[in-house]
Design an enzyme around this catalytic site. Structure first.
Site, PDB file in Angstrom:
ATOM      1  CG  ASP A 614     -29.482  -0.094   0.958  1.00 32.22           C
ATOM      2  OD1 ASP A 614     -30.525  -0.155   1.625  1.00 32.22           O
ATOM      3  OD2 ASP A 614     -28.379  -0.453   1.383  1.00 32.22           O
ATOM      4  CG  HIS A 615     -25.659   2.989   1.446  1.00 32.97           C
ATOM      5  ND1 HIS A 615     -24.303   2.941   1.379  1.00 32.97           N
ATOM      6  CD2 HIS A 615     -26.050   1.697   1.607  1.00 32.97           C
ATOM      7  CE1 HIS A 615     -23.888   1.678   1.495  1.00 32.97           C
ATOM      8  NE2 HIS A 615     -24.940   0.914   1.637  1.00 32.97           N
ATOM      9  CG  ASP A 616     -31.225   8.902  -0.366  1.00 37.44           C
ATOM     10  OD1 ASP A 616     -31.880   9.269   0.619  1.00 37.44           O
ATOM     11  OD2 ASP A 616     -31.007   9.625  -1.340  1.00 37.44           O
ATOM     12  CB  THR A 695     -34.279  10.824   6.063  1.00 33.75           C
ATOM     13  OG1 THR A 695     -33.709  10.799   4.754  1.00 33.75           O
ATOM     14  CG2 THR A 695     -33.621  11.893   6.911  1.00 33.75           C
ATOM     15  CG  ASP A 699     -33.612  12.729   2.213  1.00 40.11           C
ATOM     16  OD1 ASP A 699     -32.853  11.780   1.945  1.00 40.11           O
ATOM     17  OD2 ASP A 699     -33.884  13.034   3.383  1.00 40.11           O
ATOM     18  CB  SER A 701     -30.040  11.481   3.584  1.00 40.68           C
ATOM     19  OG  SER A 701     -30.276  10.139   3.246  1.00 40.68           O
ATOM     20  CD  GLU A 775     -19.843  -1.772   1.436  1.00 42.60           C
ATOM     21  OE1 GLU A 775     -20.607  -2.511   2.020  1.00 42.60           O
ATOM     22  OE2 GLU A 775     -19.858  -1.604   0.207  1.00 42.60           O
ATOM     23  CG  HIS A 869     -26.208  -7.947  -0.673  1.00 44.95           C
ATOM     24  ND1 HIS A 869     -26.593  -8.171   0.624  1.00 44.95           N
ATOM     25  CD2 HIS A 869     -25.826  -6.638  -0.706  1.00 44.95           C
ATOM     26  CE1 HIS A 869     -26.444  -7.071   1.335  1.00 44.95           C
ATOM     27  NE2 HIS A 869     -25.993  -6.126   0.547  1.00 44.95           N
TER      28      HIS A 869
HETATM   29  C1  HEM Z   1     -20.094  -4.216  -3.003  1.00 46.33           C
HETATM   30  C2  HEM Z   1     -21.323  -3.961  -2.720  1.00 46.33           C
HETATM   31  C3  HEM Z   1     -21.993  -4.168  -1.395  1.00 46.33           C
HETATM   32  C4  HEM Z   1     -21.480  -4.565  -0.200  1.00 46.33           C
HETATM   33  C5  HEM Z   1     -20.046  -4.898   0.136  1.00 46.33           C
HETATM   34  C6  HEM Z   1     -22.563  -4.592   0.738  1.00 46.33           C
HETATM   35  C7  HEM Z   1     -22.427  -4.934   2.063  1.00 46.33           C
HETATM   36  C8  HEM Z   1     -23.423  -4.807   2.987  1.00 46.33           C
HETATM   37  C9  HEM Z   1     -23.273  -5.025   4.385  1.00 46.33           C
HETATM   38  C10 HEM Z   1     -22.005  -5.472   5.079  1.00 46.33           C
HETATM   39  C11 HEM Z   1     -24.439  -4.771   4.963  1.00 46.33           C
HETATM   40  C12 HEM Z   1     -24.770  -4.877   6.449  1.00 46.33           C
HETATM   41  C13 HEM Z   1     -25.394  -6.232   6.699  1.00 46.33           C
HETATM   42  C14 HEM Z   1     -25.949  -6.412   8.074  1.00 46.33           C
HETATM   43  O1  HEM Z   1     -25.190  -6.358   9.028  1.00 46.33           O
HETATM   44  O2  HEM Z   1     -27.142  -6.630   8.217  1.00 46.33           O
HETATM   45  C15 HEM Z   1     -25.342  -4.406   3.935  1.00 46.33           C
HETATM   46  C16 HEM Z   1     -26.649  -4.035   4.155  1.00 46.33           C
HETATM   47  C17 HEM Z   1     -27.529  -3.747   3.142  1.00 46.33           C
HETATM   48  N1  HEM Z   1     -27.275  -3.769   1.797  1.00 46.33           N
HETATM   49 FE1  HEM Z   1     -25.527  -4.072   0.932  1.00 46.33          FE
HETATM   50  N2  HEM Z   1     -23.708  -4.239   0.095  1.00 46.33           N
HETATM   51  C18 HEM Z   1     -23.401  -3.982  -1.203  1.00 46.33           C
HETATM   52  C19 HEM Z   1     -24.276  -3.631  -2.199  1.00 46.33           C
HETATM   53  C20 HEM Z   1     -25.631  -3.520  -2.044  1.00 46.33           C
HETATM   54  C21 HEM Z   1     -26.574  -3.302  -3.096  1.00 46.33           C
HETATM   55  C22 HEM Z   1     -26.210  -3.203  -4.572  1.00 46.33           C
HETATM   56  C23 HEM Z   1     -27.801  -3.222  -2.532  1.00 46.33           C
HETATM   57  C24 HEM Z   1     -29.161  -3.004  -3.171  1.00 46.33           C
HETATM   58  C25 HEM Z   1     -29.403  -2.758  -4.409  1.00 46.33           C
HETATM   59  C26 HEM Z   1     -27.619  -3.399  -1.123  1.00 46.33           C
HETATM   60  C27 HEM Z   1     -28.634  -3.370  -0.191  1.00 46.33           C
HETATM   61  C28 HEM Z   1     -28.441  -3.456   1.165  1.00 46.33           C
HETATM   62  C29 HEM Z   1     -29.484  -3.217   2.120  1.00 46.33           C
HETATM   63  C30 HEM Z   1     -30.926  -2.839   1.849  1.00 46.33           C
HETATM   64  C31 HEM Z   1     -28.913  -3.378   3.362  1.00 46.33           C
HETATM   65  C32 HEM Z   1     -29.568  -3.143   4.717  1.00 46.33           C
HETATM   66  C33 HEM Z   1     -29.305  -1.706   5.128  1.00 46.33           C
HETATM   67  C34 HEM Z   1     -29.668  -1.444   6.574  1.00 46.33           C
HETATM   68  O3  HEM Z   1     -30.834  -1.528   6.884  1.00 46.33           O
HETATM   69  O4  HEM Z   1     -28.774  -1.164   7.364  1.00 46.33           O
HETATM   70  N3  HEM Z   1     -26.301  -3.595  -0.854  1.00 46.33           N
HETATM   71  N4  HEM Z   1     -24.708  -4.429   2.737  1.00 46.33           N
END
Ligand code: HEM
Length: 1369
Positions: A614-616, A695, A699, A701, A775, A869
């Protein structure tokens, strides 16, 4: 012997004559001695102890000494020595001496503690009783008062005051008088009464008060440009005064103690000097130093003026106004002290006129005057000046007013005001946010709130911040213009239906774009078509797609499946004005769980790797301001429960189980002005869109960053071996990630502090390609592993290719890591998320498709992929060396956010890796653990955040379509009611809860509905999320020109090697010391005995990556067609070349199959079909080329047309025929040969090259022009013949020219990059020479001041600049 006997007899006779012993008394005093004489020698002394006589010798007390003459001495007398002592000779008691102790004096009247003022007369009474009569002496501390005159006790106070002598007097009874006291007389006074019995004493503490006197007075201070101001104040007095400060600011006359100042920027040092960091004009005021002791309070004050030279928030703009129309020139200036504005016209004070009035608005530190023309006359034309002055200086701004005929654009007249308005409120809010954040994160007593930690995962880079700021200004200016027009009833149409072009003139739009900063933010990447640009990805993803260079790049618009769903249709979220169920309420009632179920098959690595992927791909740029933009409601988002841009608080109900507040803070994501390949809004009104900071290509990133600046920070160029920077060693040879330090450039400057083992200790965080790295420890571990994997690969590549330089090694290793990331994701990870059907939706890879946009989809990042999540367990396991218990135990998630010490101090990465393998994944049951809903980012006793509520609110913020809308896109039926959801949500309780929360099935938020769906077979998501995720990953693969399997970048053998690197191998290669793993580490596997030894995993063979230095390798590497006539086609198959005239066919980006789809090349001018195919595949106007082909070179006109289609005119083709004119490459058809020229442009699309492969004619045709009479044609023929004769030479020179051109382009790009960098730097540092060009002016932001720097003779002088306020942060 005889004599002795005689003496004994005599003595016995004497004793028997007088049997009673002689009785005496001896008085002793404490510590003294007594001598008890017996009168005989050789006697025994006994002591009467409790009625029994005890020989003193047996007492063992050395103080008892009996001398030869029979005298007993008792020294250092004590109370216990008081007794009767008997001296005995020949068993006859001779003397009984009673030893008694003299009594120590008793103090009858004792002095008490005294506190007096200077000059007072102190009377310390002291009288003692005792026998013998005690004497009294006085001491001060340890010194005895000597030679003190003794006076009668009967003297009056008056007499005592006037008594001759010093300050001390003692009365006969022993009282002490101290006269004319000063603070020096403050001491402890001891009255000591002494007699033979010892001493007794009484004490009195005398305190002579001296009220505070201020010795260093605070000085009035005018501060300009200071980062820190110190105001000193010192005082003395008795006792030592305590210094406190009071601040009375001019603005609001509040009185605050510095330590409690809400800004957190005030502090005092050990000497109580008051320090103010980053002083603001609002700090101006009276600073009162208050010195206090028991003697009184003294104050001294100073005036602090934080000076700011007058600066224009937005100066008035040139205006062209129709005759009789109205115009408002707003001159809004801030400065400290508040500036005064004066107006001039044509260098004279503004003359009196009926046509204007001046309106005046002043706020502290800021003044706005509006020069308002109601009915403009021609004589109003002229040059005007708004001049603002204050103590710190003067600023001027000139503008012109031109009176014209009426304009048809109703919005034009509001443009200047709109910009004033937007810049005033948006920019100042953003500036305030940045200042506050900086101060918070740098405060010595940093105590982060969950919001602060949240800020650390949603932190815009500086570049993103600028973009976001421009977008907000533009959007707010547009809002303003619409409001004004609506107020005038100029248009009653809905805003999003009104084309921008009908509201504003092109000039006004340009003006808006320009001054909002949007214009400057537009990116038009220049793509390098050779070498680097063709072989390796850019870090920011630009030019991956050559036709659309910004697709998939960082800081690019996030795309959508479906149109945005805003409440007002263009920018306010659903739930802004009307009621929707509160996101927190949904989280509490439907999503939160306190119990988690384990997935039986998959390991928790599915969660960790998912987050890494996701972070990539995704990082939505966070809103640049956490303060509202509202004109009269300037408030921090964390302090308001009102929806006011950009604050969109989450409502909390009164019965909430945890939160005792009306709302949770929430800040909207940033919006984007426009992307590089469209103009701002394409001159159309368009809805608010978000942007991606990273990006969207897969890749790696996360490892390398999404911008060149980030890459530079992460690379270690010191050894020239393509390495990435590392931090401390974990075990020999294995390093942690580097720690954030001062090396971080401003671009990556961050507000980040990580949490230490004690929750109140804060440390630097790790840095990696993605700043969310710390994180949670699992994520940090994956970052560490991939960084190490890069370094390992780079090291080995350098070994087998010693001729490669630092960049080459780095890029080649990066390319491999990118491939590894893609391979693991698509082979090991995705099938488990999507199941078989989902993978079928992605389909097999068939090659790069330049028409596929790999950019992020909002529905993916803001809803579907957040399914992850639900996979997060409340505890993260750790395991020991043999996958057994780990001595430091598991890690509760809520104690693990931002904790690098979990790696640094708790055993490195291995315990976490083993934990990932040995822990079941949490079952994705539509629920989020309470660690995320109730304890997200809590540190110490703070109200934590709720990730589920944030996800829902974010979906609304981003205008994500509803669940029901998305069902339809994904091939499902639109649900008519809640019951109708049963096909996908079988659980009736869930449907019931949904119906209780939402008023209609059409309202269900996408993330909520998708999460609650039943999981598809073999996967982890329901059908709606599966459809979105599969589509995103299909695009990410097919739209990536650098996809590792695309056979343009790696040989088949190399791809085979890359595919050997599984996640298990990464664990083995890059863990600290992992020895065995399951082959598929994403599967849950609890039996460590069955694990495979790392040494048995397939080995990566670097020999496949040996660069033999030949042209083939280089050509292969850069997959460039080198343009040499007769060379092989791009697939490496060369069979076409042997077959006569060579037209090579193929669709854009496809693999070239020589001879086209018909399988054979056209021959001797008759191959209509073949030529046709070739033409069609060429992708331009089929008909004409077919005609050309059909005519087989006999029809002049057609050939001319063909040439035209090729992008040049017939004449051009003929005369210039390859002399590098523009266009896509023309085509000539002779009787026997089809020649397609390559695109003779300064840069040409890779696909074009693939379509149009240049070949020389093999045979010289029989005169193809025989019989032609047409003179025009003859000219062409002559020219063509020349061309043909020289074709080979021409192609070579063409190739050479291209090469030189590329080199030139490369250099230009370098210069431009340098220039950009310099320009960027100029903004900060000032400067004058940029890329060899002298800049007259540059702008810089220096603390609080915005200046213009002018370059004269190489020296830079800077003056306050009104125009650059809008640039500053
Ligand atoms: C301990 C694990 C994790 C924590 C604490 C965490 C926390 C967060 C937080 C705080 C955000 C920002 C929310 C917002 O303000 O909109 C976020 C965004 C996101 N998370 Fe997680 N997350 C975790 C694991 C995961 C996992 C395992 C996935 C997917 C398999 C995931 C997918 C995403 C996605 C796609 C976003 C949006 C990214 C963006 O467009 O900025 N996260 N997460």
């Amino acid at each position: 012997m005889v004599v002795l006997l005689l003496f004994s007899l005599l003595l016995a006779g004497a004793l028997s004559q007088d049997a009673e012993p002689i009785r005496e008394t001896e008085i002793g005093r404490q510590g003294g001695f007594v001598a008890l004489r017996c009168g005989f020698s050789d006697v025994t002394w006994s002591k009467n102890v409790n009625g029994e006589q005890t020989d003193v010798k047996t007492l063992g007390d050395r103080r008892y000494i009996v001398t030869a003459d029979g005298t007993m001495y008792i020294s250092r007398l004590k109370e216990i020595d008081a007794a009767v002592y008997t001296c005995t000779k020949f068993d006859t008691p001779i003397k009984e001496v009673t030893v008694a102790m003299a009594a120590r004096p008793t103090i009858a009247i004792s002095p008490s503690d005294v506190t007096v003022h200077v000059g007072a007369l102190i009377h310390l009474p002291c009288e003692a009783q005792g026998d013998p009569k005690p004497t009294i002496e006085w001491r001060v501390g340890r010194s005895q008062l000597r030679n003190v005159p003794v006076i009668s006790d009967d003297l009056t106070e008056e007499e005592i005051r006037n008594y001759a002598g010093g300050n001390f007097l003692v009365t006969e009874k022993g009282h002490l008088y101290i006269r004319d006291v000063t603070p020096g007389y403050s001491a402890q006074y001891i009255c000591m009464a002494t007699n033979d019995g010892g001493s007794s004493w009484a004490t009195s503490r005398v305190l002579v008060l001296d009220p505070p006197k201020i010795t260093t007075r605070p000085q009035d201070t005018n501060s300009l440009d200071a980062d820190i101001i110190g105001i000193a104040c010192r005082a003395n007095g008795n006792p030592n005064p305590k210094i406190t400060w009071r601040v009375e600011t001019f603005e609001n006359i509040t009185i605050v103690e510095p330590e409690n100042h809400p800004s957190g920027r005030y502090e005092t040092d050990a000497y109580k000097t008051l320090r103010i960091r980053f002083p603001l004009p609002s700090d101006s005021g009276k600073y009162i130093c208050v010195a206090t002791n028991a003697g009184g309070v003294t104050e001294a004050s100073a005036i602090l003026q934080v000076l700011i030279t007058p600066q224009f928030r937005e100066p008035p703009k040139d205006a062209w106004v129709p005759f009789g129309g109205s115009a408002v020139f707003s001159c809004s200036v801030f400065g400290s002290p508040t500036p005064v504005i004066e107006w001039f016209k044509d260098n004279q004070y503004l003359p009196f006129s009926q046509t204007y009035e001046i309106q005046h608005v002043t706020r502290p530190g800021e003044v706005q005057e509006r020069l308002v023309f109601r009915s403009i006359q021609f004589e109003d034309t002229g040059f005007y000046e708004c001049r603002a002055s204050n103590l710190a200086g003067t600023s001027r701004h000139e503008f012109s007013l031109a009176v014209t005929d009426a304009t048809p654009f109703p919005g034009d007249r509001f443009v200047s005001d709109a910009l004033d308005y937007a810049q005033e409120f948006v920019q100042s809010a953003i500036q305030e946010t940045q200042i506050i954040l900086k101060a918070r994160f740098n405060a010595p007593n940093f105590n982060p709130t969950p919001q602060d930690l949240f800020h650390m995962v949603r932190q815009p880079t500086r570049q993103a911040l600028y973009m976001a700021m421009s977008a907000e200004v533009f959007e707010h200016a547009m809002d303003y213009i619409h409001e004004q027009i609506e107020a005038l009833n100029v248009t009653s149409m809905e805003r999003n239906n009104v084309p921008l072009g009908s509201l504003l003139s092109p000039e006004a739009i340009d003006h808006l774009e320009d001054l909002s900063g949007c214009h400057r933010r537009k990116r038009q990447p220049k793509c390098q078509m050779r070498c680097q640009g063709m072989s390796f990805r850019s870090h920011d993803g630009t030019c991956n797609n050559i036709k659309h260079p910004t697709w998939g790049s960082s800081l690019n618009k996030i795309n959508r499946f479906l149109p945005a769903l805003y409440e007002n249709k263009y920018n306010t979220p659903r739930g802004w004005g009307r009621t929707l169920p509160s996101a927190r309420m949904i989280s509490q009632r439907l999503i939160r769980t306190y119990t988690t179920k384990a997935h039986s098959q998959f390991s928790v690595l599915m969660m960790h790797f998912g987050q890494f992927v996701d972070h990539d791909l995704a990082q939505t740029v966070a809103g640049p301001s956490e303060t509202s933009f509202a004109p009269f409601l300037r408030v921090r988002c964390e302090q308001t429960c009102t929806n006011t841009m950009p604050c969109f608080p989450i409502e909390v109900h009164s019965n909430d189980s945890r939160i005792d507040a009306a709302c949770m803070p929430f800040v909207r994501s940033a919006s984007i002005c426009g992307t590089g390949d469209t103009s701002v809004f394409g001159k159309e009104t368009r809805v608010r869109e978000q942007l991606n900071q990273v990006t969207s290509f897969l890749d790696a990133s996360t490892v390398y960053g999404s911008a060149d600046q980030e890459m530079e920070t992460l690379r270690d160029r010191s050894a020239n071996k393509g390495q990435l920077r590392v931090g401390e060693e974990s075990i020999p040879g294995k390093h942690f990630l580097p720690i954030e330090d001062n090396l971080i450039p401003e671009e990556m400057e961050s507000d980040r502090r990580c949490i230490g083992r004690a929750a109140t200790v804060f440390l630097d965080c790790f840095i990696a390609g993605d700043f969310r790295v710390t994180e949670q420890p699992g994520l940090t571990t994956l970052h560490t592993l991939f960084m190490r994997q890069h370094n390992e690969i780079a090291y080995n590549l350098a070994e087998v290719n010693p001729q490669w330089n630092d960049d080459r090694i780095y890029e080649e290793a990066r390319k491999i890591i990118g491939g590894v990331m893609q391979h693991i994701t698509y082979q090991e990870y995705l099938p488990k998320v999507l199941g078989v059907e989902g993978m079928e939706q992605i389909g097999d890879y068939t090659g790069y498709d330049s028409d596929v946009d790999a950019s992020l989809l909002n529905e993916f990042s803001t809803a579907a992929f957040r399914f992850g999540h639900t996979l997060i367990p409340p505890t993260l396991f750790r395991r020991g060396k043999n996958y057994d218990k780990f001595e430091l135990g598991d890690m509760p998630l809520h104690n693990s956010f931002f904790t690098p010490y979990r790696l640094l101090d708790e055993g490195g990465v291995d315990p976490i890796i083993r934990g990932m393998i040995m822990q079941n994944l949490k079952l994705p049951d539509g629920k989020l653990s309470d660690s995320l809903t109730e304890r997200l980012f809590h540190v110490v006793a703070q109200v934590a955040l709720d990730l589920a509520a944030i996800n829902i609110q974010r979906g609304r913020d981003h205008a994500i379509p509803t669940y029901n809308d998305m069902r339809q896109v994904c091939g499902m039926r639109r649900a008519l009611d809640f019951h109708d959801l049963q096909g996908e949500i079988r659980n009736a309780t869930t449907r019931q809860l949904l119906s209780e929360l939402y008023s209609s099935v059409d309202e269900i938020d996408l993330w909520v509905g998708g999460l609650e769906e039943d999981i598809v077979e073999g996967g982890l998501v329901g059908p709606t999320f599966r459809c979105i995720i599969a589509e995103q990953f299909k695009r990410v693969r097919d739209g990536d020109r650098f996809w590792f399997e695309s056979d343009k970048h790696f040989t088949q053998e190399q791809i085979r090697q890359i595919k050997k690197i599984t996640m298990a191998k990464v664990f083995c290669d890059s863990g600290d010391k992992i020895e065995k793993v399951p082959v598929d580490v994403f599967m849950y596997n609890s039996d460590a005995h069955k694990f495979t030894q790392c040494k048995d995993l397939p080995k990566f063979d670097y020999s496949a990556f040996v660069d033999c230095g030949g042209a083939d390798y280089l050509r292969y590497q850069s997959y460039l067609y080198d343009g040499t006539p007769g060379s092989t086609d791009l697939t490496g198959t060369s069979d076409a070349i042997s077959n006569g005239p060579r037209t090579t066919t193929g669709t854009f980006g496809s693999t070239l199959t020589p001879g086209g789809t018909t399988g054979s090349p056209p021959d001797e001018g008759t191959g209509t079909t073949d030529s046709g195919t070739a033409t069609t595949d060429g992708g331009t106007d089929t008909t004409d080329r077919v005609t050309a082909a059909t005519d087989g070179g006999t029809d002049t006109t057609d050939r001319v047309t063909a040439a035209t289609d090729g992008g040049t005119s017939a004449t051009d083709a003929a005369t210039e025929g390859g002399t590098l004119t523009g266009g896509r490459g023309g085509m000539e058809k002779t009787a026997t040969t089809v020649v397609v020229y390559p695109t003779p442009a300064t840069s040409y699309a890779r696909e074009d090259l693939q379509d149009v492969v240049t070949k020389d004619p093999v045979e010289t045709p029989a005169n193809p022009i025989e019989g032609r009479a047409d003179s025009e044609f003859d000219e062409a023929v002559v020219a063509r013949l020349t061309v043909r004769d020289d074709l080979e030479a021409l192609m070579k020179s063409l190739d050479e020219m291209n090469r030189q051109l590329d080199m030139l382009n490369y250099k230009v790009a370098l210069v431009e990059t340098k220039a950009e960098k310099l320009e960027e730097r100029m903004l900060v540092e000032g400067g004058c020479l940029v890329a060899g060009k002298v800049y007259e002016q540059s702008e810089r932001w220096n603390g609080d001041e915005c200046t213009v720097c002018t370059c004269q003779g190489g020296a830079v002088t800077c003056e306050p600049n009104p125009a650059c306020a809008k640039l500053t942060l």
